[in-house]
Design a protein around this motif. Structure first.
Motif, short mmCIF file in Angstrom:
data_model
loop_
_atom_site.label_atom_id
_atom_site.label_comp_id
_atom_site.label_asym_id
_atom_site.label_seq_id
_atom_site.Cartn_x
_atom_site.Cartn_y
_atom_site.Cartn_z
N THR A 1 78.56 32.06 -64.67
CA THR A 1 79.30 30.89 -65.11
C THR A 1 78.41 29.93 -65.90
N ASP A 2 77.19 29.71 -65.43
CA ASP A 2 76.26 28.84 -66.14
C ASP A 2 75.92 29.40 -67.51
N LEU A 3 75.71 30.69 -67.59
CA LEU A 3 75.41 31.33 -68.87
C LEU A 3 76.60 31.23 -69.82
N ALA A 4 77.81 31.40 -69.30
CA ALA A 4 79.00 31.28 -70.14
C ALA A 4 79.18 29.86 -70.65
N VAL A 5 78.91 28.87 -69.80
CA VAL A 5 79.03 27.47 -70.22
C VAL A 5 77.99 27.16 -71.29
N GLN A 6 76.76 27.59 -71.10
CA GLN A 6 75.72 27.35 -72.10
C GLN A 6 76.08 28.01 -73.43
N THR A 7 76.62 29.22 -73.37
CA THR A 7 77.02 29.93 -74.58
C THR A 7 78.13 29.19 -75.32
N MET A 8 79.10 28.70 -74.58
CA MET A 8 80.20 27.96 -75.22
C MET A 8 79.72 26.64 -75.82
N ILE A 9 78.78 25.98 -75.16
CA ILE A 9 78.23 24.73 -75.69
C ILE A 9 77.48 24.99 -76.99
N VAL A 10 76.67 26.03 -77.00
CA VAL A 10 75.93 26.37 -78.23
C VAL A 10 76.89 26.76 -79.34
N ALA A 11 77.92 27.53 -79.01
CA ALA A 11 78.91 27.93 -80.02
C ALA A 11 79.63 26.71 -80.59
N ALA A 12 79.97 25.75 -79.73
CA ALA A 12 80.65 24.55 -80.21
C ALA A 12 79.72 23.71 -81.09
N LYS A 13 78.45 23.59 -80.68
CA LYS A 13 77.49 22.82 -81.48
C LYS A 13 77.25 23.46 -82.84
N VAL A 14 77.21 24.78 -82.87
CA VAL A 14 76.94 25.49 -84.12
C VAL A 14 78.15 25.43 -85.06
N ALA A 15 79.35 25.50 -84.50
CA ALA A 15 80.55 25.52 -85.33
C ALA A 15 81.01 24.12 -85.74
N ALA A 16 80.59 23.10 -85.01
CA ALA A 16 81.10 21.74 -85.24
C ALA A 16 80.90 21.21 -86.66
N PRO A 17 79.72 21.33 -87.26
CA PRO A 17 79.57 20.76 -88.61
C PRO A 17 80.52 21.37 -89.64
N ILE A 18 80.70 22.65 -89.58
CA ILE A 18 81.57 23.33 -90.55
C ILE A 18 83.03 23.00 -90.28
N LEU A 19 83.43 23.03 -89.00
CA LEU A 19 84.82 22.74 -88.67
C LEU A 19 85.18 21.29 -88.95
N LEU A 20 84.28 20.37 -88.63
CA LEU A 20 84.56 18.96 -88.89
C LEU A 20 84.63 18.67 -90.39
N THR A 21 83.78 19.32 -91.16
CA THR A 21 83.83 19.15 -92.61
C THR A 21 85.17 19.64 -93.16
N ALA A 22 85.59 20.82 -92.74
CA ALA A 22 86.87 21.36 -93.20
C ALA A 22 88.03 20.47 -92.75
N LEU A 23 87.94 19.93 -91.54
CA LEU A 23 88.99 19.05 -91.04
C LEU A 23 89.08 17.76 -91.85
#
Length: 91
Positions: free
Chosen positions: A7-29
């Motif tokens: 569960t901890d590994l899955a949470v860390q993975t999702m946090i990293v994925a959100a941080k990595v995707a955020a600049p591109i998604l926010l720009t497009a938004l």
């Protein structure tokens, strides 16, 4: 591997994925929202008017944040590989 570690590994993975995707998604938004406001104000309903600026803005966001994204992914991968023996139960 315990359930808590998974569960901890899955949470860390999702946090990293959100941080990595955020600049591109926010720009497009933000660009999409600005274009839609412009289209609503001027009654211009051209499809390429929303696609091309969004494509250019996302490409610029990728160039600007690419180094940071790569360093985040490399850092997470190093952390994951360092924790691998503990996750497998071997010291």
């Amino acid at each position: 591997m315990s359930d808590a570690q998974i569960t901890d590994l899955a949470v860390q993975t999702m946090i990293v994925a959100a941080k990595v995707a955020a600049p591109i998604l926010l720009t497009a938004l933000l660009v999409g929202f600005a274009i839609s406001l412009f289209q609503a104000a001027t009654q211009i309903q051209e499809q390429t008017l929303s696609f091309v600026p969004k494509l250019i803005a996302v490409a610029i966001a990728m160039v600007v944040t690419g180094n940071w994204v790569l360093s985040e992914l490399v850092s997470f991968t190093h952390q994951l590989f360092d924790a691998l023996p503990a996750l497998l139960g071997r010291s």
